[in-house]
Design an enzyme around this catalytic site. Sequence first.
Site, short mmCIF file in Angstrom:
data_model
loop_
_atom_site.label_atom_id
_atom_site.label_comp_id
_atom_site.label_asym_id
_atom_site.label_seq_id
_atom_site.Cartn_x
_atom_site.Cartn_y
_atom_site.Cartn_z
N ASP A 18 0.85 -1.18 0.00
CA ASP A 18 0.00 0.00 0.00
C ASP A 18 0.89 1.24 0.00
O ASP A 18 2.10 1.15 0.29
CB ASP A 18 -0.91 -0.04 1.23
CG ASP A 18 -1.95 1.06 1.21
OD1 ASP A 18 -2.38 1.46 0.11
OD2 ASP A 18 -2.33 1.54 2.30
N ASP A 20 -0.28 5.00 1.09
CA ASP A 20 -0.53 5.85 2.25
C ASP A 20 -0.55 5.00 3.52
O ASP A 20 -1.29 4.02 3.62
CB ASP A 20 -1.86 6.58 2.10
CG ASP A 20 -1.81 7.61 0.98
OD1 ASP A 20 -1.06 8.59 1.11
OD2 ASP A 20 -2.50 7.41 -0.04
N LYS A 189 -9.39 -2.63 -3.20
CA LYS A 189 -9.24 -3.40 -1.96
C LYS A 189 -10.44 -3.16 -1.04
O LYS A 189 -10.90 -2.03 -0.94
CB LYS A 189 -7.96 -2.99 -1.23
CG LYS A 189 -6.67 -3.25 -2.00
CD LYS A 189 -5.46 -2.75 -1.23
CE LYS A 189 -5.42 -1.25 -1.13
NZ LYS A 189 -4.23 -0.73 -0.46
#
Length: 275
Positions: A18, A20, A189
Site C-alpha cells: 500500500d 498511504d 481493496k
Amino acid sequence: MERVTDTQIPTDWSYLMDMDGVLVHEEHAIPGADAFISELTERNANFIVVTNNPIYTRRDLRARLLASGLNIPEERIWTSALATAQFLHNQRPGGSAFVIGEVGLTTAMHEAGYVLTDRSPDYVVLGETRTYSFEAITTAIRLILGGSRFVSTNPDPTGPSRAGVLPAAGAVAALIEKATGRTPYFVGKPNPLMMRSAMRAIGAHSESTLMIGDRMDTDVIAGLESGMPTVLVMTGISTMETVAEYPFRPTLILNSVADLIGHTEDPFRVISPVW
C-alpha cells in the site's frame, strides 16, 4: 494461525505494498521507506505499489512519491482506477460509462477504450473527487434507475486531507445505493480482483508475493483472500488494539517497512517483529 515455514519460503519474493500509511503520510515519506525501496530496486526485486486512490494518474503519483524522496517508476504503481478500467474492458470491451471522478479515473477509462457519456451508458462508474457535484450524483442516480450498471473504484468511506477526513467513494456510493436500491460492485481493496490485477501487472504469483499494508480491513484481508502472506505495519490506520477485533491475523506485524531493510530476500527472518 499457520506461519510460513522453512519449506514454504520462496527463493525470490515479490512485493505488493500500500502507499498511504506504508510508504508516505500525505506529502512526507515514512522513515526508512526510501531505504526499503532502494534495497528492492538495487536487488532488482519485483514489486508494485497498490493504492485505492483513483484520483491521480500513475505519472502524478510517481511525481508525488519522488517529491517525498521515493523513486518509484510509473509501471510500479497500480491504482483502483486502473483496476476498474481493466475490469470493465474485460467485461464489456469498447463500452460506455458515466464517470464521477478525477483525471486518474477518466484517463484510465479512455485508455481502456471506453466512451464517457451521460446518454444511456453501460455503466455508472463512481471514483473520488475533492469536489463531488450534487448534479453529477443526481445524474448517476437517474442513469442507474434507467438501467446502467453501478461500479465503484473503492469502498473507502473517508479519505485523508490536511484539514481532516473527507468523504470518499464508499460514502457517496452509500448515498447512491440508498436512492436507487442498487448495490455497487467495488473493484478496489479488499476485493481480491484488485490484488490479482496488480500481480498480473508485474508477473507475480500469490505463493511468492508478500502484501504489506497498514489496514486490517482492506490490505490484510485482501492479501489473505488472494492467497498471499501478509505484513501489517504500525505506521498507518491499524493498531495492536484494533488488530484484536478481527477474526483473522496478518502473517507478520512490524513497526514499519524499515524493519524489512536487510531482510527483503527473506522477510520472515526479521529479527524483532512486533508479532
